[in-house]
Scaffold this active site. Structure first.
Site, short mmCIF file in Angstrom:
data_model
loop_
_atom_site.label_atom_id
_atom_site.label_comp_id
_atom_site.label_asym_id
_atom_site.label_seq_id
_atom_site.Cartn_x
_atom_site.Cartn_y
_atom_site.Cartn_z
N ILE A 215 8.26 -2.77 6.25
CA ILE A 215 8.98 -1.96 5.27
C ILE A 215 8.06 -0.98 4.55
CG2 ILE A 215 10.93 -3.51 4.86
CD1 ILE A 215 9.44 -4.64 2.47
N GLY A 216 6.80 -1.02 4.87
CA GLY A 216 5.91 -0.06 4.25
C GLY A 216 4.49 -0.21 4.74
N SER A 217 3.74 0.89 4.66
CA SER A 217 2.33 0.85 5.04
C SER A 217 1.54 1.55 3.96
CB SER A 217 2.11 1.59 6.36
OG SER A 217 2.41 0.76 7.43
N GLY A 218 0.50 0.92 3.52
CA GLY A 218 -0.31 1.53 2.47
C GLY A 218 -1.74 1.72 2.94
N ASN A 219 -2.59 2.09 2.00
CA ASN A 219 -3.99 2.32 2.35
C ASN A 219 -4.66 1.03 2.78
OD1 ASN A 219 -3.67 4.92 1.40
ND2 ASN A 219 -4.08 4.25 -0.69
N PHE A 220 -4.34 -0.02 2.08
CA PHE A 220 -5.06 -1.26 2.31
C PHE A 220 -4.20 -2.30 3.00
CE2 PHE A 220 -6.37 0.31 -2.00
CZ PHE A 220 -7.49 0.97 -1.55
N VAL A 223 3.30 -3.84 4.72
CA VAL A 223 4.24 -4.73 4.03
C VAL A 223 5.40 -5.08 4.95
CG1 VAL A 223 5.65 -5.06 1.99
CG2 VAL A 223 3.64 -3.59 1.88
N LYS A 238 2.64 -8.74 1.99
CA LYS A 238 1.68 -7.65 2.08
C LYS A 238 0.43 -8.15 2.77
CE LYS A 238 1.48 -4.68 -1.23
NZ LYS A 238 1.43 -3.24 -0.99
N ASP A 346 -3.72 2.62 -8.15
CA ASP A 346 -2.95 3.24 -7.09
C ASP A 346 -1.49 3.42 -7.52
OD1 ASP A 346 -2.74 4.50 -4.69
OD2 ASP A 346 -2.59 2.68 -3.48
#
Ligand SMILES: *[C@@H]1O[C@H](CO)[C@@H](O)[C@H](O)[C@H]1NC(C)=O
Ligand SMILES: *[C@@H]1O[C@H](CO)[C@@H](O)[C@H](O)[C@H]1NC(C)=O
Ligand SMILES: *[C@@H]1O[C@H](CO)[C@@H](O)[C@H](O)[C@H]1NC(C)=O
Ligand SMILES: *[C@@H]1O[C@H](CO)[C@@H](O)[C@H](O)[C@H]1NC(C)=O
Length: 502
Positions: A215-220, A223, A238, A346
């Site tokens: 459902i999501g991708s971040g820097n670190f 998810v 996460k 962030d």
């Protein structure tokens, strides 16, 4: 764990009952006989003739002076009145647990201090009730209960009656059980404390971290949505992706400290996972409560994410003000009210999650500090190169110059977020570049509208909100507004212009 604790406790109780029953069984008419023989042995030798029937070969209940109960063959009465016995009264009489009446009157028992118990009348068992015991005529006795009207014994340090075997057993068993219970309880508590979720559980919860659950991708991190445990609780998992070997312990320790951080506008951290994945690599994940209305960026720029949740409508101004207050309150809490100020580092729309009633929850709080603390080098590399690219525009300018994470940096990001929400422009808009950014754009819009005299171009409330955004996103950290002040401003704008609650 609760169940096994319950079981262990019950097992202990059962054990205790067994021991008591066992102990009780041992105090049979055999005990009575031993007690009486002991008593007999304390009688002066030449007077023992009287008690000749007190021998092993003769049934206890037919001994002279003895009366037994009708049901059990236990001694209930001992009548030795007028037998002219002498010697000392053995405290073993106290072992006659069914004794209800005792008559030792008109004998010549004598006190024999300093020998341990001789001479002093026991005060336990039948001796408790002076009216059922007769000891008159024993000139040399002392002690006993008041009703016996004997002279008090001279206190000697060893005068104290020892505990009977039954008492000793009961006390010993009780103490042992207490210790056992404490050990079991603390073991289970300890185990619970370290009850981290395993890689397998998360693997199953997210159907093997399948892309359909991403459902999501971040820097670190990435998810995933997942269903956890028997109750199929909806969670957001996460998975962190920059961690190195050997950081397990500090990771857990740090996570524990973040578990204590609680605020209604912070995403709730349910548990953490620190183990090895199926290939034997280090695996770290944080499990949050799932937020059904997705993240703020999906509401602000729906055209960017055509596949993302299709919200049928956009947010109203009142809802936006509420969300801004929520985010500001969360940051105020992290900056001001945590005993150890936490910088989020962030803040951006994709880290602001919305629950069913559109209450905003800031996620990933403290993650930056967490990562920074145990792997500063990797963190700074990620943060200043690849890492920050996704959130360029939100990161404070001083971060680009290698500054450490700070709460002033968060204020900057919040200011940008606020301006984005209410101008509808992204900080990464193509028209921005060089020294020109969302902050400058908003300033110019506001000055235009006021220079034309009338305030019709921009509503009063919107001008006030944007001014908060401008003051938060000043270039130099020292010029920025504090988070507490921002909250106050926004709340006062809300109460002045938006009467309806959420
Ligand atoms: C035991 O007591 C009974 C009854 O008084 C008596 O007849 C018997 O001789 C006694 N036995 C011994 C060994 O003293
Ligand atoms: C104790 O009681 C049992 C039965 O209850 C009896 O058979 C036994 O003889 C008794 N023991 C003595 C020493 O009286
Ligand atoms: C009471 O009986 C127990 C067990 O038979 C014995 O060990 C203990 O010495 C007795 N107590 C007294 C005061 O005689
Ligand atoms: C003592 O024994 C008598 C007779 O059995 C009884 O009436 C009285 O209540 C007892 N007193 C105490 C203190 O137990």
């Amino acid at each position: 764990m609760k169940i096994s604790l319950f079981f262990a406790f019950n097992a202990l109780m059962l054990l205790q009952v067994c021991i008591l029953v066992f102990a009780q069984a041992r105090f049979s008419n055999e005990t009575d006989m031993q007690a009486l023989l002991e008593f007999k042995s304390q009688v002066t030798e030449n007077k023992r003739e009287v008690l000749a029937s007190w021998n092993h070969s003769f049934p206890l209940c037919h001994w002279i002076g003895i009366t037994c109960g009708r049901k059990q063959e236990r001694v209930t009465s001992l009548d030795l009145g007028g037998f002219k016995l002498s010697g000392s009264i053995s405290p073993s009489i106290g072992n006659l647990s069914f004794l209800r009446s005792l008559n030792l009157g008109d004998n010549s028992f004598q006190s024999n201090i300093p020998q341990e118990f001789e001479g002093s009348v026991p005060t336990k068992g039948v001796f408790q009730n002076g009216t059922t015991v007769s000891v008159f005529g024993n000139e040399n006795l002392c002690g006993g209960v008041i009703e016996m009207q004997l002279k008090p014994c001279i206190e000697s340090p060893r005068q104290k009656k020892p505990f009977s075997l039954g008492e000793k057993v009961a006390v010993g068993v009780g103490v042992a059980l207490l210790f056992l219970f404490i050990i079991v309880a603390s073991l289970s508590w300890f185990k619970k404390k370290n009850d981290k979720i395993s890689y397998e559980e998360l693997y199953n919860a997210t159907s093997g971290f399948s892309s359909s659950n991403l459902i999501g991708s971040g820097n670190f991190s990435d998810v995933f949505k997942g269903l956890l445990g028997l109750e199929e609780k909806l969670v957001a998992v996460k998975v962190l992706n920059l961690l190195k070997h050997g950081a397990t312990k500090s990771f857990i320790a740090e996570c524990e400290s973040f578990k204590g951080i609680r605020h209604r506008n912070l995403a709730k951290l349910i548990t953490v996972c620190s183990s090895l994945d199926s290939q034997g690599n280090d695996f770290r994940a944080l499990v949050y409560e799932f937020m059904p209305k997705g993240s703020l960026d999906m509401w602000l720029q729906p055209e960017d994410l055509e596949s993302a949740n299709n919200h049928s409508r956009s947010l109203t101004f009142a809802e936006k003000v509420n969300i801004a207050i929520d985010v500001a309150s969360a940051l105020e809490y992290l900056h001001v009210y945590c005993h150890d100020p936490v910088a989020h580092c962030d803040i951006k729309p994709s880290n602001v999650l919305l629950d069913d009633d559109l209450t905003a929850h800031v996620s990933d709080f403290g993650l930056a500090r967490l990562l920074y603390n145990f792997d500063e080098k990797t963190f700074l590399n990620q943060f200043s190169s690849a890492g920050v690219r996704g959130t360029i525009g939100y990161a404070a300018p001083e971060y680009g110059m290698g500054s450490k994470p700070s709460i002033q940096g968060d204020v900057y990001s919040f200011g940008v977020l606020l301006l984005e929400m209410f101008t509808g422009k992204k900080p990464t808009d193509n028209s921005f570049g060089g020294g020109y950014n969302l902050h400058g754009y908003t300033k110019s819009v506001l000055s235009c509208s006021t220079s034309r005299g009338g305030r019709t171009m921009v509503d009063e409330w919107l001008r006030l909100v944007l001014e908060v955004g401008i003051k938060c996103s000043e270039e130099y950290p020292r010029d920025r507004m504090g988070m507490a002040e921002a909250v106050r401003e926004l709340v006062s704008i809300k109460s002045k212009f938006f009467t309806s609650s959420r």
